[in-house]
Design a protein around this motif. Structure first.
Motif, PDB file in Angstrom:
ATOM      1  N   LYS A   6       3.037 -12.198  -0.334  1.00 31.10           N
ATOM      2  CA  LYS A   6       1.688 -12.134  -0.903  1.00 31.10           C
ATOM      3  C   LYS A   6       0.656 -12.763   0.033  1.00 31.10           C
ATOM      4  N   LEU A   7       1.100 -13.703   0.856  1.00 29.34           N
ATOM      5  CA  LEU A   7       0.195 -14.377   1.789  1.00 29.34           C
ATOM      6  C   LEU A   7       0.188 -13.752   3.183  1.00 29.34           C
ATOM      7  N   SER A   8       1.031 -12.758   3.406  1.00 30.24           N
ATOM      8  CA  SER A   8       1.162 -12.208   4.753  1.00 30.24           C
ATOM      9  C   SER A   8      -0.129 -11.563   5.250  1.00 30.24           C
ATOM     10  N   GLY A   9      -0.968 -11.087   4.360  1.00 29.14           N
ATOM     11  CA  GLY A   9      -2.209 -10.457   4.769  1.00 29.14           C
ATOM     12  C   GLY A   9      -3.240 -11.414   5.338  1.00 29.14           C
ATOM     13  N   ILE A  10      -3.071 -12.699   5.065  1.00 31.94           N
ATOM     14  CA  ILE A  10      -4.015 -13.685   5.605  1.00 31.94           C
ATOM     15  C   ILE A  10      -3.379 -14.574   6.677  1.00 31.94           C
ATOM     16  N   ALA A  11      -2.110 -14.369   6.945  1.00 31.90           N
ATOM     17  CA  ALA A  11      -1.395 -15.220   7.904  1.00 31.90           C
ATOM     18  C   ALA A  11      -1.961 -15.101   9.318  1.00 31.90           C
ATOM     19  N   HIS A  12      -2.573 -13.965   9.649  1.00 26.04           N
ATOM     20  CA  HIS A  12      -3.144 -13.799  10.986  1.00 26.04           C
ATOM     21  C   HIS A  12      -4.242 -14.815  11.257  1.00 26.04           C
ATOM     22  N   TRP A  13      -4.812 -15.408  10.197  1.00 29.19           N
ATOM     23  CA  TRP A  13      -5.883 -16.389  10.387  1.00 29.19           C
ATOM     24  C   TRP A  13      -5.365 -17.714  10.954  1.00 29.19           C
ATOM     25  N   LEU A  14      -4.094 -18.018  10.782  1.00 30.60           N
ATOM     26  CA  LEU A  14      -3.563 -19.286  11.297  1.00 30.60           C
ATOM     27  C   LEU A  14      -3.667 -19.358  12.827  1.00 30.60           C
ATOM     28  N   ALA A 129      -3.572  -5.110  13.519  1.00 28.92           N
ATOM     29  CA  ALA A 129      -2.379  -4.754  12.756  1.00 28.92           C
ATOM     30  C   ALA A 129      -1.743  -6.009  12.169  1.00 28.92           C
ATOM     31  N   LEU A 130      -2.025  -7.172  12.765  1.00 30.94           N
ATOM     32  CA  LEU A 130      -1.509  -8.431  12.222  1.00 30.94           C
ATOM     33  C   LEU A 130      -2.154  -8.765  10.889  1.00 30.94           C
ATOM     34  N   ASN A 131      -3.284  -8.138  10.574  1.00 30.85           N
ATOM     35  CA  ASN A 131      -3.988  -8.409   9.324  1.00 30.85           C
ATOM     36  C   ASN A 131      -3.343  -7.729   8.127  1.00 30.85           C
ATOM     37  N   GLU A 132      -2.555  -6.717   8.374  1.00 27.78           N
ATOM     38  CA  GLU A 132      -2.005  -5.903   7.299  1.00 27.78           C
ATOM     39  C   GLU A 132      -0.928  -6.667   6.533  1.00 27.78           C
TER      40      GLU A 132
END
Length: 138
Positions: A6-14, A129-132
């Motif tokens: 569920k959090l994978s879509g925002i993980a690119h922000w780290l 693509a990391l945002n998906e």
């Protein structure tokens, strides 16, 4: 695993926020105090100023890319890669791998720069693509 997905879509922000912070932190003095930094680094002031602009500009592109254009994310990754290759070639390679202040290299090794290159190239190759979100429920 579903909770993590569920959090994978925002993980690119780290890594995105971390990279942006690193380059703003290191770029700002190069712009604000170009003469002093140039003297310290033994580089021409124009080169230091340009380097600072590239670092801050890349950070802003990376942040902007998180909300919108993929080209901004990819370009930032390439810009950071070029900066870090230059840093390794000019300073860090001669001190080896170790970036921890152990031994006689003063913590000036290149492991930190290599990690930045790896993350930057991930953004250059994958773009947004990391945002998906991960669609699988594994």
């Amino acid at each position: 695993m579903n909770e993590l997905n569920k959090l994978s879509g925002i993980a690119h922000w780290l890594p995105r926020l971390s990279l942006a912070a690193i380059f703003i932190y290191h770029g700002f003095p190069k712009v604000a105090m170009a003469g002093d930094v140039a003297a310290m680094m033994g580089m021409p002031m124009a080169m230091v100023l340009m380097l600072g602009i590239v670092e801050i500009g890349g950070a802003l592109l990376l942040l902007w890319g998180g909300f919108g254009p993929e080209w901004a994310t990819r370009l930032a990754g390439l810009m950071f890669t070029a900066v870090m290759i230059g840093a390794i070639a000019m300073v860090h390679a001669q001190f080896g791998w170790n970036s921890i202040n152990l031994g006689d290299n003063g913590g000036r090794g290149m492991e930190f720069q290599v990690l930045i290159i790896a993350v930057s190239l991930l953004y250059a190759f994958k773009g947004n693509a990391l945002n998906e979100k991960n669609a699988s429920a594994d």
